[in-house]
Design a protein around this motif. Structure first.
Motif, PDB file in Angstrom:
ATOM      1  N   THR A 119       0.916  -1.069  -0.069  1.00  0.00           N
ATOM      2  CA  THR A 119      -0.082   0.008  -0.125  1.00  0.00           C
ATOM      3  C   THR A 119       0.979   1.215  -0.005  1.00  0.00           C
ATOM      4  N   LEU A 120       0.592   2.259  -0.734  1.00  0.00           N
ATOM      5  CA  LEU A 120       1.328   3.366  -0.907  1.00  0.00           C
ATOM      6  C   LEU A 120       1.160   4.294   0.600  1.00  0.00           C
ATOM      7  N   LEU A 121       2.589   4.489   1.221  1.00  0.00           N
ATOM      8  CA  LEU A 121       2.499   5.024   2.313  1.00  0.00           C
ATOM      9  C   LEU A 121       2.673   6.713   2.248  1.00  0.00           C
ATOM     10  N   LYS A 122       2.874   7.649   2.999  1.00  0.00           N
ATOM     11  CA  LYS A 122       3.080   8.873   2.857  1.00  0.00           C
ATOM     12  C   LYS A 122       4.222   9.149   1.682  1.00  0.00           C
ATOM     13  N   ASN A 123       3.914  10.318   1.098  1.00  0.00           N
ATOM     14  CA  ASN A 123       4.657  10.766   0.052  1.00  0.00           C
ATOM     15  C   ASN A 123       5.050   9.853  -1.044  1.00  0.00           C
ATOM     16  N   ASN A 124       3.960   8.863  -1.248  1.00  0.00           N
ATOM     17  CA  ASN A 124       3.727   7.834  -2.184  1.00  0.00           C
ATOM     18  C   ASN A 124       4.813   6.861  -2.453  1.00  0.00           C
ATOM     19  N   PRO A 179      23.322 -18.813   6.375  1.00  0.00           N
ATOM     20  CA  PRO A 179      24.817 -19.167   5.950  1.00  0.00           C
ATOM     21  C   PRO A 179      25.128 -19.460   4.462  1.00  0.00           C
ATOM     22  N   GLN A 180      24.259 -19.590   3.598  1.00  0.00           N
ATOM     23  CA  GLN A 180      24.242 -19.744   2.243  1.00  0.00           C
ATOM     24  C   GLN A 180      24.553 -18.381   1.563  1.00  0.00           C
ATOM     25  N   ASN A 181      24.359 -17.437   2.271  1.00  0.00           N
ATOM     26  CA  ASN A 181      24.549 -16.072   1.593  1.00  0.00           C
ATOM     27  C   ASN A 181      25.550 -15.389   2.285  1.00  0.00           C
ATOM     28  N   LYS A 182      26.532 -16.022   3.025  1.00  0.00           N
ATOM     29  CA  LYS A 182      27.665 -15.179   3.519  1.00  0.00           C
ATOM     30  C   LYS A 182      28.669 -14.659   2.751  1.00  0.00           C
ATOM     31  N   ASN A 183      29.003 -13.348   2.754  1.00  0.00           N
ATOM     32  CA  ASN A 183      29.795 -12.651   1.847  1.00  0.00           C
ATOM     33  C   ASN A 183      29.334 -12.413   0.321  1.00  0.00           C
ATOM     34  N   LEU A 184      28.076 -12.735   0.204  1.00  0.00           N
ATOM     35  CA  LEU A 184      27.494 -12.532  -1.205  1.00  0.00           C
ATOM     36  C   LEU A 184      26.761 -11.195  -1.345  1.00  0.00           C
ATOM     37  N   ILE A 185      27.064 -10.627  -2.596  1.00  0.00           N
ATOM     38  CA  ILE A 185      25.970  -9.496  -2.673  1.00  0.00           C
ATOM     39  C   ILE A 185      24.842 -10.214  -2.975  1.00  0.00           C
ATOM     40  N   LEU A 186      23.869  -9.457  -2.593  1.00  0.00           N
ATOM     41  CA  LEU A 186      22.300  -9.915  -2.772  1.00  0.00           C
ATOM     42  C   LEU A 186      21.480  -8.993  -3.632  1.00  0.00           C
ATOM     43  N   VAL A 187      20.856  -9.395  -4.410  1.00  0.00           N
ATOM     44  CA  VAL A 187      20.084  -8.513  -5.079  1.00  0.00           C
ATOM     45  C   VAL A 187      18.616  -9.280  -5.045  1.00  0.00           C
ATOM     46  N   GLU A 188      17.658  -8.435  -4.232  1.00  0.00           N
ATOM     47  CA  GLU A 188      16.311  -8.834  -4.250  1.00  0.00           C
ATOM     48  C   GLU A 188      15.125  -8.291  -5.293  1.00  0.00           C
ATOM     49  N   ILE A 189      14.641  -9.062  -5.903  1.00  0.00           N
ATOM     50  CA  ILE A 189      13.623  -8.358  -6.835  1.00  0.00           C
ATOM     51  C   ILE A 189      12.100  -8.756  -6.429  1.00  0.00           C
ATOM     52  N   PHE A 190      11.301  -7.957  -6.308  1.00  0.00           N
ATOM     53  CA  PHE A 190       9.931  -7.995  -5.911  1.00  0.00           C
ATOM     54  C   PHE A 190       9.104  -7.724  -6.948  1.00  0.00           C
ATOM     55  N   LYS A 191       7.895  -8.307  -7.235  1.00  0.00           N
ATOM     56  CA  LYS A 191       6.834  -8.014  -7.715  1.00  0.00           C
ATOM     57  C   LYS A 191       5.606  -7.599  -7.122  1.00  0.00           C
ATOM     58  N   PHE A 192       5.044  -6.317  -6.928  1.00  0.00           N
ATOM     59  CA  PHE A 192       3.880  -5.875  -6.343  1.00  0.00           C
ATOM     60  C   PHE A 192       2.768  -5.683  -6.828  1.00  0.00           C
ATOM     61  N   ASP A 193       1.678  -5.770  -6.460  1.00  0.00           N
ATOM     62  CA  ASP A 193       0.452  -5.018  -6.824  1.00  0.00           C
ATOM     63  C   ASP A 193       0.279  -3.849  -5.812  1.00  0.00           C
ATOM     64  N   ILE A 194       0.320  -2.756  -6.371  1.00  0.00           N
ATOM     65  CA  ILE A 194       0.202  -1.552  -5.566  1.00  0.00           C
ATOM     66  C   ILE A 194      -0.939  -0.960  -5.353  1.00  0.00           C
ATOM     67  N   TYR A 195      -1.601  -0.535  -4.057  1.00  0.00           N
ATOM     68  CA  TYR A 195      -2.936  -0.012  -3.847  1.00  0.00           C
ATOM     69  C   TYR A 195      -2.911   1.319  -2.950  1.00  0.00           C
ATOM     70  N   GLN A 196      -3.901   2.013  -3.197  1.00  0.00           N
ATOM     71  CA  GLN A 196      -3.782   3.341  -2.527  1.00  0.00           C
ATOM     72  C   GLN A 196      -5.059   2.959  -1.742  1.00  0.00           C
ATOM     73  N   LYS A 197      -4.975   3.610  -0.404  1.00  0.00           N
ATOM     74  CA  LYS A 197      -6.027   3.397   0.662  1.00  0.00           C
ATOM     75  C   LYS A 197      -7.168   4.579   0.121  1.00  0.00           C
ATOM     76  N   ASN A 198      -8.521   4.334   0.462  1.00  0.00           N
ATOM     77  CA  ASN A 198      -9.479   5.453   0.155  1.00  0.00           C
ATOM     78  C   ASN A 198      -9.244   6.059   1.454  1.00  0.00           C
ATOM     79  N   LYS A 199     -10.055   7.309   1.510  1.00  0.00           N
ATOM     80  CA  LYS A 199     -10.304   7.970   2.635  1.00  0.00           C
ATOM     81  C   LYS A 199     -10.389   7.405   4.118  1.00  0.00           C
ATOM     82  N   ASN A 200     -11.246   6.418   4.072  1.00  0.00           N
ATOM     83  CA  ASN A 200     -11.591   5.935   5.254  1.00  0.00           C
ATOM     84  C   ASN A 200     -10.545   4.900   5.708  1.00  0.00           C
TER      85      ASN A 200
END
Length: 728
Positions: free
Chosen positions: A641-646, A674-695
């Motif tokens: 969900t979108l937070l303040k300042n989008n 342990p399997q990630n020790k000393n690695l550069i990690l790149v996390e990739i997310f796919k979201f559906d983004i929602y905007q709250k209504n005023k209520n």
């Protein structure tokens, strides 16, 4: 009553009694309050504590320990269970050091008496140290207790020099110093620690001197600090007698709501940001926030929510509370309380006016704030029966509404008001910051924050809205300055990190002083605790770099995501599955991402120079790409969900409040595996983004972006702003 949970006990702690009369009393009372499963956890915690501080001959080993819980999570039940087990295991005297004010001490005294029944002369006597000292000879008093077969004694005292000095004298004169004595320091990070420990040429603070004087005369003791904010205790110098030698974590139940629920990714459900300028421009009202628009909204929300709760519970006896935390000084409490009472009287008069009166329409406009908050529409008194019912209940709320100042003036009068008022607005500061449970708290209005550097433990203790609030969460709102919300968001990350380290510590049986050495914060005007107690060194480093704002995804990004999804192998992290793709070095990784990588760096606010430094100097670093939670059919699918300042908070926190089969450390801790020790990690997310209504209801969200891609990057060996406790 017997609870079958002790089969796990090993040989080392089988000599601890776990089914005796005092513990049974505790079980009988608290199973009705919190349920059998929660009581099992309390007793398990008590066993863990006793295994660390009692010898096989049942003498105590003179240790300091800390029982760590969450704010408003039921720490009291844990120390009551600990006391009960102590009495069943050869402890003779318990000293309960309560808060700085009698309100917390009275609250604890009431709960002690629920468990340790005073009407049974064969059980426990509970006395305040002031009552004991009315007797001119404390030794005679104790002999009198023994003659009545009262072999167990609980002494309660405030955190002040007079009370602690009386405890010292009583123990010494009554010849109790050779007994097994448990000392419970409630809110143990406050007042009793030496606030001058790191200030040159200053004597130890008086309360610290009094406590250490008591410990120095005892032959067998355990000193238990109970707190939710241990940022000072854990980093005391090793030579300090109050430095904890062990930690016992206590977990709240699933219905608990704390930092993650109120200030994490769903904070928009509860948080309403107050514009600083709105308060500052009210010069005609001496900058009193009571007359600001945001406060009118908060008050309207409280009154409407009180009515809704009353209607939902189908009783006019339903209670509600609002907390106002805007000033520390007592004079400003009085000014604000007087102004608020005048506002309420004006509203009551307008409510009684004819429906055609212009002032009555002003009253309806005031109510509209609350209606828009909870219904996303204005009040319709004439055509909507439900709206009319709410306004009719508002008359009932006004009949039992009190504004109460919570400070050190007129405490008796305040207690009288609280005893009969069903709806209360508390105006205060220090006395509502710590330890006190405010039941039925619906709305909080908080603007108090230090203009300079402030302490995280103080900020966290002000969160009286934490607790077991599931039943009323739909009504709860917190009105605060944006900087205050930012404080809580940063403390959330620091606190999760600390708990993770402490959990790891308990699993590895390591020494506390060698294991927990740093606290991580990412805000320069926020430090863990006061500088006089712990000497902090500040290190400026970076850890996770994450994308916070949605961008228009290029087709090439979407295609690459699909390619990686097919290529990735399932990798399980506790109860959660991600897909991973491994690259032997930075260059081979960059070949795959070359068409989009500069954009990704920009999204995550990483300079190209920084990335080129890694390529030039550490190209042999392995890179792992993680497709986060790729199963779109899973109940755990990532939505945001979108937070303040989008902005978006992309990291998912722990999936459970304690280590169980459903445990997950959280997205920002994958580098700890342990399997990630000393690695550069790149996390990739796919979201559906929602905007709250005023209520802001959970049910009504507007889909803003479908399948938005976000990134987070971790560089090994780097970190955030880190506070390191320095010991010369």
């Amino acid at each position: 009553m017997s609870i079958g949970l002790f089969s796990f006990l090993d040989e080392e702690i089988k000599y601890i009694n776990t089914n005796e009369k005092y513990l049974d009393d505790f079980k009988n009372v608290y199973i009705k309050k919190i349920g059998e499963e929660a009581v099992e956890k309390v007793i398990s915690n008590a066993i863990s504590v006793f295994s660390k501080c009692i010898n096989k001959d049942k003498t105590l080993v003179n240790k300091t320990g800390i029982v760590l819980g969450k704010i408003q999570s039921g720490k009291t039940s844990n120390f009551l269970g600990l006391i009960a087990m102590g009495f069943d295991n050869n402890i003779d005297v318990v000293i309960l050091i309560g808060g700085k004010d009698s309100k917390l001490l009275v609250q604890n005294d009431t709960r002690l008496k629920e468990v340790f029944n005073l009407n049974d002369s064969d059980k426990v006597v509970i006395e305040n140290i002031n009552f004991i000292y009315k007797n001119s000879n404390p030794n005679i008093y104790y002999q009198h207790l023994k003659s009545r077969k009262n072999h167990k004694l609980i002494i309660t005292c405030l955190k002040n020099a007079i009370h602690l000095e009386k405890v010292y004298k009583f123990l010494k004169k009554s010849n109790l110093v050779s007994k097994n004595i448990m000392i419970i320091d409630d809110e143990g990070d406050q007042a009793t620690l030496n606030a001058n420990a790191e200030i040159k040429n200053k004597k130890a603070t008086i309360l610290y001197q009094k406590v250490t004087n008591i410990l120095n005369i005892l032959k067998h003791f355990v000193y238990i600090q109970v707190t939710a904010t241990p940022y000072a205790n854990l980093f005391l110098r090793d030579s300090d007698i109050l430095k904890p030698q062990f930690v016992q974590l206590t977990y709240p139940s699933e219905s608990y709501m704390g930092l993650n629920e109120f200030h994490g990714q769903n904070s928009n459900n509860f948080i309403r940001i107050i514009d600083n300028n709105e308060i500052n421009k009210n010069e005609n009202w001496n900058n009193n926030p009571i007359f600001s628009e945001s406060f009118s909204k908060a008050l309207s929300c409280f009154l409407i929510a009180s009515c809704l709760k009353m209607i939902e519970n189908q009783t006019i006896n339903s209670k509600s509370t609002m907390l106002i935390h805007i000033y520390r000084t007592i004079i400003n409490h009085s000014i604000s309380a007087i102004a608020l009472r005048n506002v309420i009287e004006d509203l009551k008069k307008k409510l009684k006016l004819e429906k055609t009166d212009l002032n009555y329409f002003q009253f309806l406009n005031f109510c509209n704030y609350g209606f828009f908050e909870y219904f996303n529409r204005p009040l319709d008194y004439n055509n909507n029966k439900s709206d009319k019912e709410i306004i009719d209940h508002l008359k009932i709320v006004f009949e039992s509404l009190e504004v109460v100042e919570v400070n050190r003036t007129n405490p008796i009068r305040n207690r009288e008001k609280l005893s009969y008022a069903k709806h209360v607005i508390l105006v205060g500061a220090d006395l509502v910051e710590r330890g006190i449970t405010i039941s039925d708290l619906l709305v909080t209005y908080i603007t108090r924050r230090s203009k300079g550097i402030t302490n995280a433990d103080t900020v966290l203790q002000r969160a009286r809205w934490f607790g077991y609030r599931n039943k009323i969460k739909k009504y709860m709102r917190i009105f605060c300055l944006e900087e205050i919300q930012d404080d809580y968001e940063e403390i959330l990350i620091m606190d999760e990190d600390l708990w993770f380290n402490l959990e790891d510590l308990s699993n590895n049986d390591a020494l506390l002083s060698e294991y927990v050495k740093t606290l991580n914060l990412n805000k320069k005007n926020l430090r863990p605790t006061r500088q006089g107690v712990v000497k902090w060194n500040l290190e400026q480093i970076m850890l996770w770099h994450s994308q916070k704002e949605a961008k228009n995804n290029q087709e090439i990004e979407l295609n690459l995501y699909d390619e990686l999804l097919k290529k990735g192998q399932i990798e399980k992290y506790d109860s959660i599955e991600h897909k991973s793709i491994n690259y032997p070095n930075i260059s081979s990784f960059e070949v795959q991402f070359s068409n989009i990588w500069e954009n990704v760096l920009e999204y995550c606010d990483i300079s190209l120079d920084f990335w080129n430094y890694w390529k030039s100097n550490r190209n042999d670093t392995k890179v792992k790409v993680l497709i986060m939670n790729p199963n779109s059919n899973s109940k755990e699918k990532y939505n945001r969900t979108l937070l303040k300042n989008n902005k978006i908070q992309i990291f998912r926190g722990r999936s459970t409040k304690e280590i169980t089969e459903n445990y997950y450390k959280g997205d920002r801790y994958l580098n700890e595996y342990p399997q990630n020790k000393n690695l550069i990690l790149v996390e990739i997310f796919k979201f559906d983004i929602y905007q709250k209504n005023k209520n802001n209801s959970e049910e009504k969200k507007d889909l803003q972006i479908k399948d938005a891609i976000f990134y987070a990057i971790y560089f090994p060996g780097e970190g955030v702003i880190r506070y390191v406790a320095k010991q010369d």
